[in-house]
Write an enzyme that holds these catalytic residues in place. Structure first.
Site: not given
Ligand code: SD4
Length: 332
Positions: A87, A192, A210, A220, A222-223, A243-244, A246
């Protein structure tokens, strides 16, 4: 041993650890705590259990009187270099077209920041982000331009996906018809690393890196590479990372929101909770929508909060090293 059997609920803060009132936990032991006490020394914290090894590397810098900026770069480089990590960095999972595209950013106590997105085949995106911050007039470079800059700066290249990942990708492609399925993000399945550090000079810095949402659409972002979403630092107030999912974090400029809530006087834990509640209020469908924030304030108080259970983070201070379970809004 089951996690919840090992779990201890502690209300005392970092001051308690610093004064020796609380026995340090064994590395890897999980506790539930809000850590509202102020720290008397450096602090480093980072998302998920891969944060333990990353924190150790960051701690080597902090413990020798090094800067938070050097610590957060050195720390997450450990995770980026781990080819078994699916990841973060070169061992990361590809997008749905088979490309591993990496995102990272870094921010220091002077509000300097650098970010890289959609970077392919280059080692250590966090250091590319730092080079963008220090050697260019820009904050963010993406794609081919970012790669050309990294090559010019002498960064190493690597062919991605690595063979093991390529095999997993082929299998996924043959089995999956639903290309828009949201990932389940919990402590077994996540990505991440976000890291925040406070050094002995009282300065804060943060980093985030990440390979993003596995099997995302090609192109794409993400955040994680977005300053204010995946990471934000304001040395007068505090720092936060996320994290999570994005897309949900970007919608509320998540990490910036957490820092601004701390500026208004909320504790790191309260600020993380309020940011999560704002995400919840902006989404009609919370299915699979896991988001987590991690925060530290100027005094070394730390906090976290997530939409669903299952988020934990690694924390290291003068008296403590281990994993901390985050409070959450709801169960999966
Ligand atoms: C994203 N925030 O690319 C990252 C992914 C992530 O646990 O943190 N996943 O959206």
């Amino acid at each position: 041993m089951e996690n919840n059997k090992r779990r201890r609920f502690l209300k005392l803060g970092l001051t308690g650890f610093a004064l020796g009132l609380i026995k340090p936990l064994k590395a890897g032991e999980i506790i539930s705590s809000s850590f509202e006490g102020a720290s008397n020394g450096p602090v480093v914290l980072s998302t998920w259990n891969h944060g333990l090894a990353a924190n150790s590397a960051a701690w080597e810098v902090l413990n020798k009187g090094g800067s938070a900026l050097d610590a957060v770069e050195k720390g997450v480089r450990v995770t980026e270099a781990d080819i078994t990590n699916r990841s973060v960095g070169i061992g990361g999972m590809p997008d749905r077209d088979g490309h591993v595209t990496l995102d990272a950013c870094i921010m220091d106590h002077e509000s300097r920041c650098g970010s890289v997105g959609f970077l392919e085949g280059i080692n250590h995106p966090v250091s590319v982000a730092r080079a963008i911050m220090e050697k260019t007039q820009h904050v963010m470079l993406v794609g081919e331009g970012a790669k050309a800059f990294a090559l010019e700066q002498g960064f190493g290249t690597i062919k991605t996906p690595i063979p093991e990942v390529k095999a997993e990708y082929k299998k996924w492609k043959s089995e999956n018809k639903n290309l828009f399925k949201k990932p389940e993000i919990n402590n077994e399945n996540h990505d991440t690393i976000g890291m925040l550090a406070l050094d002995q000079f009282g300065n804060l810095s943060g980093s985030c890196t990440t390979s993003g949402w596995a099997y995302k659409m090609h192109g794409r972002l993400g955040d994680s590479p977005i300053i204010g979403a995946g990471l934000f630092v304001d040395n007068e107030v505090g720092a936060a990372c996320a994290t999570g999912l994005g897309e949900a974090i970007i919608r509320i400029a998540g990490s910036h929101t957490v820092v601004e809530l701390m500026r208004q006087g909320y504790s790191p834990s309260e600020a993380c909770r309020m940011a999560v509640e704002r995400i919840i209020s902006k989404h009609k469908d919370l299915t699979g929508l896991q988001c987590c924030f991690l925060a530290i304030d100027k005094n070394g108080r730390v906090g976290s909060y997530s939409v669903y259970n299952g988020f934990n983070y690694a924390l290291k201070t003068n008296g403590f090293e281990g994993m901390v379970d985050a409070p959450f809004n709801r169960k999966w």
